[in-house]
Design an enzyme around this catalytic site. Sequence first.
Site, mmCIF file in Angstrom:
data_model
loop_
_atom_site.group_PDB
_atom_site.id
_atom_site.type_symbol
_atom_site.label_atom_id
_atom_site.label_comp_id
_atom_site.label_asym_id
_atom_site.label_seq_id
_atom_site.Cartn_x
_atom_site.Cartn_y
_atom_site.Cartn_z
ATOM 1 N N GLU A 266 0.835 -1.209 0.000
ATOM 2 C CA GLU A 266 0.000 0.000 0.000
ATOM 3 C C GLU A 266 0.869 1.258 0.000
ATOM 4 O OE1 GLU A 266 -3.759 0.003 1.893
ATOM 5 O OE2 GLU A 266 -3.192 1.684 3.166
ATOM 6 N N THR B 88 -4.050 4.897 -1.124
ATOM 7 C CA THR B 88 -5.076 5.401 -0.209
ATOM 8 C C THR B 88 -5.681 6.709 -0.733
ATOM 9 O OG1 THR B 88 -3.497 6.636 1.124
ATOM 10 C CG2 THR B 88 -3.916 4.361 1.784
ATOM 11 N N ALA C 169 -7.592 11.769 3.674
ATOM 12 C CA ALA C 169 -8.696 11.975 4.618
ATOM 13 C C ALA C 169 -9.468 13.220 4.202
ATOM 14 C CB ALA C 169 -8.162 12.131 6.025
ATOM 15 N N ALA D 28 -19.858 3.069 4.856
ATOM 16 C CA ALA D 28 -19.239 2.563 3.629
ATOM 17 C C ALA D 28 -20.208 1.706 2.806
ATOM 18 C CB ALA D 28 -17.988 1.754 3.978
ATOM 19 N N LYS E 291 -22.242 -5.031 4.735
ATOM 20 C CA LYS E 291 -21.370 -4.410 3.723
ATOM 21 C C LYS E 291 -20.956 -5.439 2.676
ATOM 22 C CE LYS E 291 -17.304 -2.666 5.246
ATOM 23 N NZ LYS E 291 -16.405 -1.687 5.895
ATOM 24 N N GLN F 37 -7.649 -3.839 9.256
ATOM 25 C CA GLN F 37 -6.838 -2.844 9.957
ATOM 26 C C GLN F 37 -5.566 -3.559 10.418
ATOM 27 O OE1 GLN F 37 -5.629 -0.058 10.570
ATOM 28 N NE2 GLN F 37 -7.378 1.000 11.540
HETATM 29 P P1 FAD Z 1 -17.896 1.571 7.891
HETATM 30 O O1 FAD Z 1 -17.913 0.255 7.243
HETATM 31 O O2 FAD Z 1 -18.988 2.519 7.571
HETATM 32 O O3 FAD Z 1 -17.840 1.318 9.480
HETATM 33 C C1 FAD Z 1 -17.632 2.403 10.376
HETATM 34 C C2 FAD Z 1 -18.388 2.159 11.673
HETATM 35 O O4 FAD Z 1 -19.794 2.226 11.429
HETATM 36 C C3 FAD Z 1 -18.151 0.776 12.296
HETATM 37 O O5 FAD Z 1 -18.193 0.916 13.696
HETATM 38 C C4 FAD Z 1 -19.322 -0.045 11.787
HETATM 39 O O6 FAD Z 1 -19.625 -1.156 12.648
HETATM 40 C C5 FAD Z 1 -20.433 0.998 11.799
HETATM 41 N N1 FAD Z 1 -21.471 0.743 10.790
HETATM 42 C C6 FAD Z 1 -21.294 0.289 9.530
HETATM 43 N N2 FAD Z 1 -22.473 0.211 8.877
HETATM 44 C C7 FAD Z 1 -23.417 0.653 9.753
HETATM 45 C C8 FAD Z 1 -24.830 0.821 9.674
HETATM 46 N N3 FAD Z 1 -25.509 0.514 8.565
HETATM 47 N N4 FAD Z 1 -25.460 1.302 10.781
HETATM 48 C C9 FAD Z 1 -24.792 1.621 11.909
HETATM 49 N N5 FAD Z 1 -23.461 1.472 12.043
HETATM 50 C C10 FAD Z 1 -22.780 0.999 10.972
HETATM 51 N N6 FAD Z 1 -9.326 6.237 5.530
HETATM 52 C C11 FAD Z 1 -9.113 7.200 4.580
HETATM 53 O O7 FAD Z 1 -9.466 8.369 4.798
HETATM 54 N N7 FAD Z 1 -8.523 6.886 3.368
HETATM 55 C C12 FAD Z 1 -8.129 5.608 3.066
HETATM 56 O O8 FAD Z 1 -7.595 5.352 1.980
HETATM 57 C C13 FAD Z 1 -8.323 4.578 4.044
HETATM 58 N N8 FAD Z 1 -7.978 3.287 3.799
HETATM 59 C C14 FAD Z 1 -8.233 2.312 4.735
HETATM 60 C C15 FAD Z 1 -7.918 0.975 4.452
HETATM 61 C C16 FAD Z 1 -8.151 -0.032 5.398
HETATM 62 C C17 FAD Z 1 -7.814 -1.465 5.066
HETATM 63 C C18 FAD Z 1 -8.703 0.307 6.672
HETATM 64 C C19 FAD Z 1 -8.929 -0.768 7.696
HETATM 65 C C20 FAD Z 1 -9.038 1.625 6.955
HETATM 66 C C21 FAD Z 1 -8.814 2.639 6.007
HETATM 67 N N9 FAD Z 1 -9.166 3.973 6.245
HETATM 68 C C22 FAD Z 1 -8.947 4.954 5.292
HETATM 69 C C23 FAD Z 1 -9.752 4.372 7.545
HETATM 70 C C24 FAD Z 1 -11.296 4.262 7.516
HETATM 71 O O9 FAD Z 1 -11.832 5.274 6.677
HETATM 72 C C25 FAD Z 1 -11.780 4.432 8.964
HETATM 73 O O10 FAD Z 1 -11.379 3.344 9.738
HETATM 74 C C26 FAD Z 1 -13.253 4.755 9.155
HETATM 75 O O11 FAD Z 1 -13.436 5.162 10.529
HETATM 76 C C27 FAD Z 1 -14.212 3.599 8.908
HETATM 77 O O12 FAD Z 1 -14.257 3.265 7.598
HETATM 78 P P2 FAD Z 1 -15.087 1.954 7.095
HETATM 79 O O13 FAD Z 1 -15.055 1.985 5.648
HETATM 80 O O14 FAD Z 1 -14.616 0.763 7.836
HETATM 81 O O15 FAD Z 1 -16.559 2.369 7.637
#
Ligand code: FAD
Length: 291
Positions: free
Chosen positions: A17, A48, A51, A127, A168, A179
């Site tokens: 990455e 990536t 942010a 997401a 998802k 993570q």
């Molecule tokens: P989600 O899948 O939306 O989850 C976030 C939270 O919401 C979790 O607690 C989940 O349980 C909860 N949730 C999900 N769906 C629902 C629902 N329908 N109702 C209620 N709660 C729900 N950040 C960047 O800015 N740029 C990047 O390029 C980047 N790359 C990453 C790559 C990886 C492999 C990882 C692990 C993280 C990365 N991040 C990046 C950080 C990421 O954006 C954060 O961790 C963010 O806080 C959560 O993103 P997510 O896509 O997991 O969110």
Amino acid sequence: MKLTEIFRRGELSLSFEVFPPKTTSAFDSVKNATEEIARLRPSFMSVTYGAGGGTSRFTLDIARNIKQRYDVPMLAHLTCVSSTRETVRARIDDMIAAGIENVMALRGDLTPELEAGDRSGWAYHHAVELVRELKQSGAGFCIGGACYPEIHPESVDQHEDILHLKEKVDAGCDFLTTQMFFDNNLFYNFMYKIREAGITVPVLPGIMPITNAKQVERAIHLSGSFMPQRFKALVDKFGNNPAAMKQAGIAYATDQIIDLYANGIRNVHVYSMNKPDVAAAIQANLSDIIG
Ligand code: FAD
């Protein structure tokens, strides 16, 4: 090439990455670093997304450059939480135009301003909504999603986190990337739980080589990852000696990866952080293992 094709082969894979520059003036040095990593011929590379989307166009510029010049399969990240539908759709169109086939669909972190503000007007809250948007684009993207062996910090408990993860995946994720973690047992435990929950897509463990003591604090702060005693001892002993810390951090990450391969995991993703020397050292350590 779609990443699902790589996963289907059933061979051991190692991917790296990189992150885009934050400013135009840093573009060339980041481009050079990512090209050096591409010359290692990893299974694929991910880029990536800044942010808040601030450096969004650089993500695509870096991905397009590597794809065209080195023919390394690319995974472009995209976040949605601070974006309008129009912006996200424009980014998706840009990806299609750039020939990007693989997209990591992320919510993005909540900044203090976002957390404090009114959420009712947001176009995207999670997401899963971006995954649906990517599916609806009809571009046939291979879609990745993030997952958290040590629970996402906003989740009440792991059960709830895994329920949302399942939603998802059901919306269209073809694979997941974790993570960072420093104790493989946390990952194996998580795998057992998500398989039990009916999540069957490939899951790529994300391994972060910690190569300097400052990085430790940042990594823990960002990820909330558990630091095993074995890792703490290494930082205590070598943290003040940059060369020794780098060597020890690379060895620790290599050890994690070998253990993962030995336990049946085929695809490992390394958070190589624009450091070609670190990526090269890890790859060299695994040369006879990954062939
Ligand atoms: P989600 O899948 O939306 O989850 C976030 C939270 O919401 C979790 O607690 C989940 O349980 C909860 N949730 C999900 N769906 C629902 C629902 N329908 N109702 C209620 N709660 C729900 N950040 C960047 O800015 N740029 C990047 O390029 C980047 N790359 C990453 C790559 C990886 C492999 C990882 C692990 C993280 C990365 N991040 C990046 C950080 C990421 O954006 C954060 O961790 C963010 O806080 C959560 O993103 P997510 O896509 O997991 O969110």
